[in-house]
Design a protein around this motif. Structure first.
Motif, short mmCIF file in Angstrom:
data_model
loop_
_atom_site.label_atom_id
_atom_site.label_comp_id
_atom_site.label_asym_id
_atom_site.label_seq_id
_atom_site.Cartn_x
_atom_site.Cartn_y
_atom_site.Cartn_z
N GLY A 197 0.82 -1.22 0.00
CA GLY A 197 0.00 0.00 0.00
C GLY A 197 0.85 1.26 0.00
N PHE A 198 0.18 2.38 -0.27
CA PHE A 198 0.92 3.64 -0.36
C PHE A 198 1.33 4.16 1.01
N TRP A 199 2.61 4.51 1.11
CA TRP A 199 3.11 5.28 2.25
C TRP A 199 4.28 6.06 1.71
N LEU A 228 -9.25 13.91 0.58
CA LEU A 228 -9.40 13.17 -0.68
C LEU A 228 -8.08 12.48 -1.05
N TYR A 229 -8.19 11.27 -1.63
CA TYR A 229 -7.00 10.45 -1.95
C TYR A 229 -6.25 10.19 -0.64
N ALA A 230 -6.98 9.65 0.32
CA ALA A 230 -6.52 9.66 1.71
C ALA A 230 -5.60 8.52 2.08
N GLY A 231 -5.41 7.52 1.21
CA GLY A 231 -4.54 6.40 1.55
C GLY A 231 -5.02 5.70 2.81
N VAL A 232 -4.09 5.44 3.73
CA VAL A 232 -4.46 4.71 4.96
C VAL A 232 -4.91 5.67 6.05
N GLY A 233 -5.13 6.95 5.69
CA GLY A 233 -5.73 7.88 6.64
C GLY A 233 -4.75 8.78 7.38
N LEU A 234 -3.54 8.94 6.81
CA LEU A 234 -2.52 9.75 7.48
C LEU A 234 -3.05 11.12 7.90
N PHE A 235 -3.61 11.88 6.94
CA PHE A 235 -4.05 13.24 7.29
C PHE A 235 -5.37 13.19 8.08
N SER A 236 -6.24 12.24 7.74
CA SER A 236 -7.56 12.17 8.40
C SER A 236 -7.42 12.03 9.91
N VAL A 253 -11.81 9.93 1.79
CA VAL A 253 -12.19 9.27 0.53
C VAL A 253 -10.94 8.60 -0.06
N GLU A 254 -11.07 7.30 -0.31
CA GLU A 254 -9.95 6.53 -0.86
C GLU A 254 -10.52 5.43 -1.76
N GLY A 255 -9.80 5.16 -2.85
CA GLY A 255 -10.32 4.22 -3.84
C GLY A 255 -9.82 2.80 -3.69
N GLU A 256 -8.70 2.60 -3.03
CA GLU A 256 -8.11 1.26 -3.01
C GLU A 256 -8.56 0.48 -1.79
N HIS A 306 -15.36 4.58 0.58
CA HIS A 306 -14.50 3.77 -0.30
C HIS A 306 -15.02 3.90 -1.72
N ALA A 307 -14.42 4.79 -2.50
CA ALA A 307 -14.88 5.05 -3.86
C ALA A 307 -13.84 5.91 -4.57
N PRO A 308 -13.84 5.89 -5.89
CA PRO A 308 -13.00 6.86 -6.60
C PRO A 308 -13.47 8.27 -6.23
N VAL A 309 -12.52 9.17 -6.07
CA VAL A 309 -12.84 10.54 -5.64
C VAL A 309 -13.87 11.17 -6.58
N GLU A 310 -13.68 10.96 -7.88
CA GLU A 310 -14.59 11.56 -8.87
C GLU A 310 -16.03 11.15 -8.56
N ARG A 311 -16.21 9.83 -8.31
CA ARG A 311 -17.56 9.32 -8.10
C ARG A 311 -18.12 9.75 -6.75
N LEU A 351 -6.32 17.48 -0.31
CA LEU A 351 -6.24 16.47 -1.37
C LEU A 351 -4.78 16.14 -1.64
N ASP A 352 -4.53 14.87 -1.91
CA ASP A 352 -3.17 14.37 -2.14
C ASP A 352 -3.23 13.38 -3.29
N PRO A 353 -3.52 13.87 -4.51
CA PRO A 353 -3.76 12.96 -5.63
C PRO A 353 -2.48 12.32 -6.15
N PRO A 354 -2.61 11.28 -6.99
CA PRO A 354 -1.43 10.72 -7.64
C PRO A 354 -0.82 11.72 -8.63
N ARG A 355 0.23 11.31 -9.32
CA ARG A 355 1.02 12.25 -10.14
C ARG A 355 0.21 12.99 -11.19
C1 LIG Z 1 -0.25 10.09 -3.11
S1 LIG Z 1 -1.23 8.87 -2.27
C2 LIG Z 1 -1.67 9.77 -0.82
C3 LIG Z 1 -2.07 8.97 0.36
C4 LIG Z 1 -2.13 9.68 1.71
N1 LIG Z 1 -2.61 11.05 1.64
C5 LIG Z 1 -0.76 9.66 2.38
O1 LIG Z 1 -0.09 10.69 2.42
O2 LIG Z 1 -0.36 8.59 2.85
C6 LIG Z 1 -2.65 8.85 -3.27
C7 LIG Z 1 -3.75 7.90 -2.82
O3 LIG Z 1 -4.87 8.12 -3.68
C8 LIG Z 1 -5.45 6.88 -4.03
N2 LIG Z 1 -6.13 7.13 -5.32
C9 LIG Z 1 -5.56 7.31 -6.54
N3 LIG Z 1 -6.47 7.64 -7.43
C10 LIG Z 1 -7.66 7.68 -6.78
C11 LIG Z 1 -8.99 7.99 -7.18
N4 LIG Z 1 -9.28 8.32 -8.43
N5 LIG Z 1 -9.96 7.93 -6.24
C12 LIG Z 1 -9.69 7.59 -4.96
N6 LIG Z 1 -8.44 7.30 -4.53
C13 LIG Z 1 -7.44 7.35 -5.42
C14 LIG Z 1 -4.32 5.89 -4.04
O4 LIG Z 1 -4.80 4.58 -3.79
C15 LIG Z 1 -3.44 6.42 -2.91
O5 LIG Z 1 -3.78 5.82 -1.70
#
Ligand SMILES: C[S@@+](CC[C@H](N)C(=O)[O-])C[C@H]1O[C@@H](n2cnc3c(N)ncnc32)[C@H](O)[C@@H]1O
Length: 397
Positions: free
Chosen positions: A223-225, A254-262, A278-281, A302-307, A323-327
């Motif tokens: 998982g992401f860390w 948003l894009y919360a991973g395992v809840g670090l900021f939450s 909100v986290e998708g994985e 538990h859902a994609p952020v968009e949805r 929010l902490d989205p992917p690249r």
């Molecule tokens: C950069 S990590 C940030 C995680 C967390 N904020 C942290 O610092 O540990 C991005 C997270 O967004 C999730 N993610 C990516 N695309 C997503 C989407 N469209 N909807 C929901 N979650 C998504 C990934 O599974 C990942 O956990």
């Protein structure tokens, strides 16, 4: 007869190097055409050898293969695998840590200027260790000649006996299981280790414990860390400083991973406040449930952020959105939905300054301005930089 454009790969030229560009290279010009040159510094004169491009290409890629003059900030790469045609993991082994941070600051500045039309002074802060031994998660590739790391823009593997930026506890696995292509080695802040082969655990723990401030987080091995040992702590501090969550407020993570900021937002808003995570994985959500179990004010979606946003699952209003989205960034649709929550503060944690700048431009069109930008060197020796931006409604000015 084939009539395609003539490849320029292997051609050499002596060029004067200008500024740094996003992606771990500097810019030079050859007969008016842009050349992205690796292994050099702004102000140097180098002999380059083209690695990609042909006569019709808009730009070329090249390696500096000979130094004719050097610039301040150049140093001997500590890693013997760094250099033209070698390991692609690092971009700036030949640059002192202080100069690396200046280059990263110039890149963030340029992205903000070009993609968001903003002039932002950027000081990239050092986070120790600021050079070697920091990377707590390494994805090794198994090649014909052994375990190693991929070469730059290539599937070829550079066999390594050691990765210098890796944490000492994630050493090169000596005996990869037969037939395995990828090995992921992880060590947590508590010293828990895990080794995954093609995504399956072969050694160590399935779930690791990470500690941030006074809290423990459970994280599945794959998982992401964050990968720098002080990254999670650094980013939590920045998010709380810029986001200023207050008791009774409503925050969305948003894009919360395992809840670090939450977790820390939940502590700040208290039992009369509310946090929507909100986290998708699925695996991250499972870990998040455990990590926030003592904070009933944190609800999990538990859902994609968009949805989740489109369905109103993050609510109608928020005081604060983190929010902490992917690249790839959040992109326009999600940014519009965030603005529709009318938050007083948006804290955007970004691992790609280009994606951040594009989204900042979208926010600007919706009445949100960039109020502050912090940047951290959380990936020393590489061209990656982490930014934390605060956006606030322009009407508040
Ligand atoms: C950069 S990590 C940030 C995680 C967390 N904020 C942290 O610092 O540990 C991005 C997270 O967004 C999730 N993610 C990516 N695309 C997503 C989407 N469209 N909807 C929901 N979650 C998504 C990934 O599974 C990942 O956990």
């Amino acid at each position: 007869m084939s009539g395609g454009p003539v490849s320029l790969v292997g051609r050499e030229a002596v060029l004067d190097v200008d500024g740094v560009a996003h992606g771990g290279h500097c810019v030079a010009r050859w007969d008016g055409r842009v050349v992205f040159v690796r292994h050099t510094l702004p102000g140097e004169q180098v002999r380059v050898r083209v690695t990609e491009g042909d006569e019709s290409s808009r730009f070329l890629r090249a390696d500096a293969v000979e130094l004719l003059s050097t610039a301040a900030g150049r140093t001997q790469p500590p890693c013997p695998h760094a250099g033209p045609g070698r390991c692609g993991g690092c971009d700036f082994q030949h640059v002192t840590p202080a100069r690396q941070r200046e280059l990263l600051g110039a890149v963030v500045h340029e992205q903000m200027q070009r993609l968001a039309g903003l002039e932002v002074d950027v000081t990239v802060r050092a986070v120790p260790p600021d050079d070697l031994g920091w990377r707590t998660r390494v994805g090794w590739t198994v090649g014909p000649a052994g375990v190693g790391l991929r070469r730059h823009r290539s599937h070829a593997v550079e066999p390594v006996e050691r990765c210098y930026i890796a944490h000492p506890a994630v050493a090169v696995p000596p005996h990869p299981p037969a037939g395995v292509e990828r090995l992921d080695a992880v060590v947590s802040s508590e010293g828990d280790r895990s080794l995954l082969a093609d995504g399956r655990r072969v050694e160590g723990r399935a779930r690791l414990v990470e500690r941030v401030r006074d809290r423990e987080f459970r994280v599945s091995g794959a998982g992401f860390w964050q990968v720098h040992p002080l990254a999670a702590e650094t980013l939590v501090e920045a998010v709380l400083e810029l986001g200023r969550p207050a008791p009774g407020e409503r925050a969305v993570d948003l894009y919360a991973g395992v809840g670090l900021f939450s977790v820390f937002l939940g502590e700040q808003v208290g039992s009369v406040g509310q946090v929507v995570l909100v986290e998708g994985e699925a695996a991250a959500v499972r870990d998040a449930r455990r990590n926030v179990h003592d904070l009933p004010q944190v609800g999990i979606v538990h859902a994609p952020v968009e949805r989740a946003l489109a369905a109103g699952r993050a609510g109608e209003r928020a005081d604060l959105v983190v929010l902490d989205p992917p690249r790839t960034g959040a992109r326009a649709t999600v940014v519009r939905r965030i603005a529709a929550l009318r938050p007083g503060r948006v804290v955007y944690v970004a691992c790609d300054p280009a994606a951040l700048a594009r989204d900042v431009a979208t926010f600007a069109g919706l009445g949100y301005r960039l109020a502050e930008l912090q940047a951290f060197a959380l990936f020393p020796m590489t061209s990656h930089v982490e930014c934390v931006a605060l956006l606030t409604p322009a009407a508040n000015d």
